[in-house]
Design a protein around this motif. Sequence first.
Motif, PDB file in Angstrom:
ATOM      1  N   MET A   1       0.828  -1.199   0.000  1.00  0.00           N
ATOM      2  CA  MET A   1       0.000   0.000   0.000  1.00  0.00           C
ATOM      3  C   MET A   1       0.869   1.258   0.000  1.00  0.00           C
ATOM      4  SD  MET A   1      -3.087   0.858  -0.040  1.00  0.00           S
ATOM      5  CE  MET A   1      -4.250   2.077   0.397  1.00  0.00           C
ATOM      6  N   ARG A   2       1.986   1.180   0.727  1.00  0.00           N
ATOM      7  CA  ARG A   2       2.873   2.329   0.833  1.00  0.00           C
ATOM      8  C   ARG A   2       3.453   2.694  -0.530  1.00  0.00           C
ATOM      9  NH1 ARG A   2       7.929   2.546   5.027  1.00  0.00           N
ATOM     10  NH2 ARG A   2       8.453   4.702   4.679  1.00  0.00           N
ATOM     11  N   LEU A   5       0.708   4.318  -2.761  1.00  0.00           N
ATOM     12  CA  LEU A   5       0.430   5.704  -2.376  1.00  0.00           C
ATOM     13  C   LEU A   5       1.568   6.635  -2.779  1.00  0.00           C
ATOM     14  CD1 LEU A   5      -1.247   5.437   1.148  1.00  0.00           C
ATOM     15  CD2 LEU A   5      -2.283   6.184  -0.986  1.00  0.00           C
ATOM     16  N   ALA A  56       2.034   8.532   3.015  1.00  0.00           N
ATOM     17  CA  ALA A  56       2.611   7.236   2.646  1.00  0.00           C
ATOM     18  C   ALA A  56       3.981   7.016   3.280  1.00  0.00           C
ATOM     19  CB  ALA A  56       2.726   7.119   1.136  1.00  0.00           C
TER      20      ALA A  56
END
Length: 67
Positions: A1-2, A5, A56
């Motif tokens: 996810m990081r 983002l 992020a």
Amino acid sequence: MRIALTIVGSLFTLMGVIWFLQGINVLPGSFMSGQMKWAVNGGIAAGVGVILLVFANRRRHTSSKQS
């Protein structure tokens, strides 16, 4: 996810800066050149991109107690 983002935030920031520069007629040659609407939209997009990048990449603190 990081990573996702970070990529999206980078693209929004780059896109926003380009739109802003076209809106204030620094990057001419587009239908957006010299139109304040695109400068405002670009500023908003760049701001959203920076917020996404900060979100992020902020450090997460873990509250694990070590004895």
